[in-house]
Motif scaffolding. Structure first.
Motif, PDB file in Angstrom:
ATOM      1  N   SER A  45      33.875  72.565  84.111  1.00  0.00           N
ATOM      2  CA  SER A  45      35.052  71.753  83.812  1.00  0.00           C
ATOM      3  C   SER A  45      34.711  70.289  84.108  1.00  0.00           C
ATOM      4  O   SER A  45      33.721  69.989  84.773  1.00  0.00           O
ATOM      5  CB  SER A  45      36.251  72.203  84.649  1.00  0.00           C
ATOM      6  N   GLU A  46      35.540  69.370  83.618  1.00  0.00           N
ATOM      7  CA  GLU A  46      35.340  67.946  83.874  1.00  0.00           C
ATOM      8  C   GLU A  46      36.147  67.554  85.102  1.00  0.00           C
ATOM      9  O   GLU A  46      37.337  67.829  85.189  1.00  0.00           O
ATOM     10  CB  GLU A  46      35.822  67.118  82.681  1.00  0.00           C
ATOM     11  N   ARG A  47      35.479  66.919  86.059  1.00  0.00           N
ATOM     12  CA  ARG A  47      36.175  66.344  87.213  1.00  0.00           C
ATOM     13  C   ARG A  47      36.168  64.847  86.982  1.00  0.00           C
ATOM     14  O   ARG A  47      35.143  64.277  86.620  1.00  0.00           O
ATOM     15  CB  ARG A  47      35.425  66.710  88.499  1.00  0.00           C
ATOM     16  N   SER A  48      37.313  64.202  87.178  1.00  0.00           N
ATOM     17  CA  SER A  48      37.370  62.776  86.895  1.00  0.00           C
ATOM     18  C   SER A  48      38.249  62.051  87.891  1.00  0.00           C
ATOM     19  O   SER A  48      39.012  62.663  88.633  1.00  0.00           O
ATOM     20  CB  SER A  48      37.909  62.547  85.472  1.00  0.00           C
ATOM     21  N   GLY A  49      38.120  60.747  87.891  1.00  0.00           N
ATOM     22  CA  GLY A  49      38.908  59.914  88.781  1.00  0.00           C
ATOM     23  C   GLY A  49      38.620  58.459  88.514  1.00  0.00           C
ATOM     24  O   GLY A  49      38.056  58.104  87.473  1.00  0.00           O
ATOM     25  N   VAL A  50      38.984  57.621  89.461  1.00  0.00           N
ATOM     26  CA  VAL A  50      38.749  56.182  89.350  1.00  0.00           C
ATOM     27  C   VAL A  50      38.058  55.748  90.634  1.00  0.00           C
ATOM     28  O   VAL A  50      38.507  56.093  91.733  1.00  0.00           O
ATOM     29  CB  VAL A  50      40.085  55.425  89.166  1.00  0.00           C
ATOM     30  N   ASP A  51      36.959  55.006  90.503  1.00  0.00           N
ATOM     31  CA  ASP A  51      36.223  54.588  91.698  1.00  0.00           C
ATOM     32  C   ASP A  51      36.927  53.401  92.369  1.00  0.00           C
ATOM     33  O   ASP A  51      37.893  52.859  91.829  1.00  0.00           O
ATOM     34  CB  ASP A  51      34.751  54.316  91.360  1.00  0.00           C
ATOM     35  N   PRO A  52      36.446  52.982  93.557  1.00  0.00           N
ATOM     36  CA  PRO A  52      37.117  51.881  94.279  1.00  0.00           C
ATOM     37  C   PRO A  52      37.179  50.568  93.490  1.00  0.00           C
ATOM     38  O   PRO A  52      38.018  49.726  93.765  1.00  0.00           O
ATOM     39  CB  PRO A  52      36.262  51.710  95.547  1.00  0.00           C
ATOM     40  N   GLU A  55      36.907  51.576  88.134  1.00  0.00           N
ATOM     41  CA  GLU A  55      36.180  52.131  86.985  1.00  0.00           C
ATOM     42  C   GLU A  55      36.400  53.637  86.902  1.00  0.00           C
ATOM     43  O   GLU A  55      36.188  54.349  87.883  1.00  0.00           O
ATOM     44  CB  GLU A  55      34.671  51.867  87.134  1.00  0.00           C
ATOM     45  N   PRO A  56      36.817  54.117  85.728  1.00  0.00           N
ATOM     46  CA  PRO A  56      36.975  55.566  85.590  1.00  0.00           C
ATOM     47  C   PRO A  56      35.612  56.268  85.599  1.00  0.00           C
ATOM     48  O   PRO A  56      34.620  55.697  85.163  1.00  0.00           O
ATOM     49  CB  PRO A  56      37.657  55.746  84.236  1.00  0.00           C
ATOM     50  N   TRP A  57      35.583  57.484  86.140  1.00  0.00           N
ATOM     51  CA  TRP A  57      34.359  58.290  86.137  1.00  0.00           C
ATOM     52  C   TRP A  57      34.718  59.720  85.771  1.00  0.00           C
ATOM     53  O   TRP A  57      35.862  60.136  85.878  1.00  0.00           O
ATOM     54  CB  TRP A  57      33.654  58.240  87.497  1.00  0.00           C
ATOM     55  N   SER A  58      33.719  60.435  85.308  1.00  0.00           N
ATOM     56  CA  SER A  58      33.915  61.826  84.925  1.00  0.00           C
ATOM     57  C   SER A  58      32.580  62.548  85.033  1.00  0.00           C
ATOM     58  O   SER A  58      31.539  61.969  84.724  1.00  0.00           O
ATOM     59  CB  SER A  58      34.442  61.873  83.487  1.00  0.00           C
ATOM     60  N   VAL A  59      32.618  63.797  85.467  1.00  0.00           N
ATOM     61  CA  VAL A  59      31.388  64.575  85.587  1.00  0.00           C
ATOM     62  C   VAL A  59      31.692  66.036  85.246  1.00  0.00           C
ATOM     63  O   VAL A  59      32.760  66.546  85.559  1.00  0.00           O
ATOM     64  CB  VAL A  59      30.782  64.445  87.014  1.00  0.00           C
ATOM     65  N   LYS A  60      30.745  66.669  84.553  1.00  0.00           N
ATOM     66  CA  LYS A  60      30.852  68.105  84.269  1.00  0.00           C
ATOM     67  C   LYS A  60      30.350  68.840  85.501  1.00  0.00           C
ATOM     68  O   LYS A  60      29.218  68.636  85.934  1.00  0.00           O
ATOM     69  CB  LYS A  60      30.009  68.452  83.039  1.00  0.00           C
ATOM     70  N   MET A  61      31.197  69.692  86.080  1.00  0.00           N
ATOM     71  CA  MET A  61      30.860  70.322  87.351  1.00  0.00           C
ATOM     72  C   MET A  61      29.773  71.387  87.193  1.00  0.00           C
ATOM     73  O   MET A  61      29.885  72.274  86.346  1.00  0.00           O
ATOM     74  CB  MET A  61      32.109  70.934  87.981  1.00  0.00           C
ATOM     75  N   GLY A 127      26.720  66.931  90.947  1.00  0.00           N
ATOM     76  CA  GLY A 127      28.164  66.731  91.043  1.00  0.00           C
ATOM     77  C   GLY A 127      28.589  65.281  90.944  1.00  0.00           C
ATOM     78  O   GLY A 127      29.762  64.967  91.109  1.00  0.00           O
ATOM     79  N   PHE A 128      27.651  64.374  90.664  1.00  0.00           N
ATOM     80  CA  PHE A 128      27.969  62.947  90.559  1.00  0.00           C
ATOM     81  C   PHE A 128      27.541  62.415  89.201  1.00  0.00           C
ATOM     82  O   PHE A 128      26.424  62.653  88.756  1.00  0.00           O
ATOM     83  CB  PHE A 128      27.258  62.147  91.667  1.00  0.00           C
ATOM     84  N   SER A 129      28.430  61.655  88.566  1.00  0.00           N
ATOM     85  CA  SER A 129      28.144  61.128  87.231  1.00  0.00           C
ATOM     86  C   SER A 129      27.368  59.820  87.280  1.00  0.00           C
ATOM     87  O   SER A 129      26.811  59.387  86.279  1.00  0.00           O
ATOM     88  CB  SER A 129      29.453  60.902  86.471  1.00  0.00           C
TER      89      SER A 129
END
Length: 178
Positions: A45-52, A55-61, A127-129
């Motif tokens: 699945s895609e895990r996503s968020g916004v860094d400090p 900037e948006p980020w997303s990674v395939k777990m 686990g890191f994009s």
């Protein structure tokens, strides 16, 4: 791994930011070797968020990702966990994650269900994009499953490499892994 699939199909893999903040979206609940785990992001699945920096980020777990229920880790949240392809592995690898910029200890990531340290570290890095998983990879402490359960009760606040008791260690002997 395949026996978990029906469960994983029920996980809401696209929660809104508000749902993520409140934590009130459908997650998976499993038990691995007597440890209660909530799965937030199933494998692939895609895990996503916004860094400090905003900037948006997303990674395939690379594997199932979530947390150990009823625990409090160094970040004042539940202890995060990856579930690897071998849930019967006798060893839990606990990563002392550090801030990629400062190198300061940040929080723990428990790697459950991995047969070797190399396998656990590979999944952690994946686990890191941003390609900086290796910079976040601090000391890794190998514990027996029972030792891990005991360590969790101590409300882990400092790096596992500093806080772990000798009787919690187990699984693979890291000193002889040439």
């Amino acid at each position: 791994e395949d026996h978990m699939q029906p469960l994983m199909d029920r996980v809401n893999t696209e929660p809104t930011d508000a749902q993520k903040e409140a934590g009130n979206y459908t997650k998976g609940h499993i038990q691995v070797q007597g440890i209660d785990i909530t799965i937030e992001n199933p494998k692939d699945s895609e895990r996503s968020g916004v860094d400090p920096n905003g900037e948006p980020w997303s990674v395939k777990m690379p594997n199932h990702y979530g947390y150990v229920k009823r625990t409090v880790g160094a970040d004042a949240e539940n202890v995060d966990v990856y579930i690897g392809p071998n849930p019967q592995s006798e060893t839990v690898f606990v990563v002392d994650q550090q801030d990629a910029d400062t190198g300061k200890f940040d929080e723990h990531k428990a790697m459950i269900g991995y047969s070797t340290l190399i396998e656990a570290e590979r999944a952690y890095r994946a686990g890191f994009s941003d390609g900086r998983g290796g910079e976040r990879l601090g000391a890794v402490t190998s514990m027996s499953v029972d030792g891990f359960k005991e360590w969790l009760k101590t409300a882990p606040q400092k790096p596992a490499a500093e806080a772990v008791q000798p009787d919690m260690l187990g699984g693979q002997d890291m000193t002889e892994s040439q």
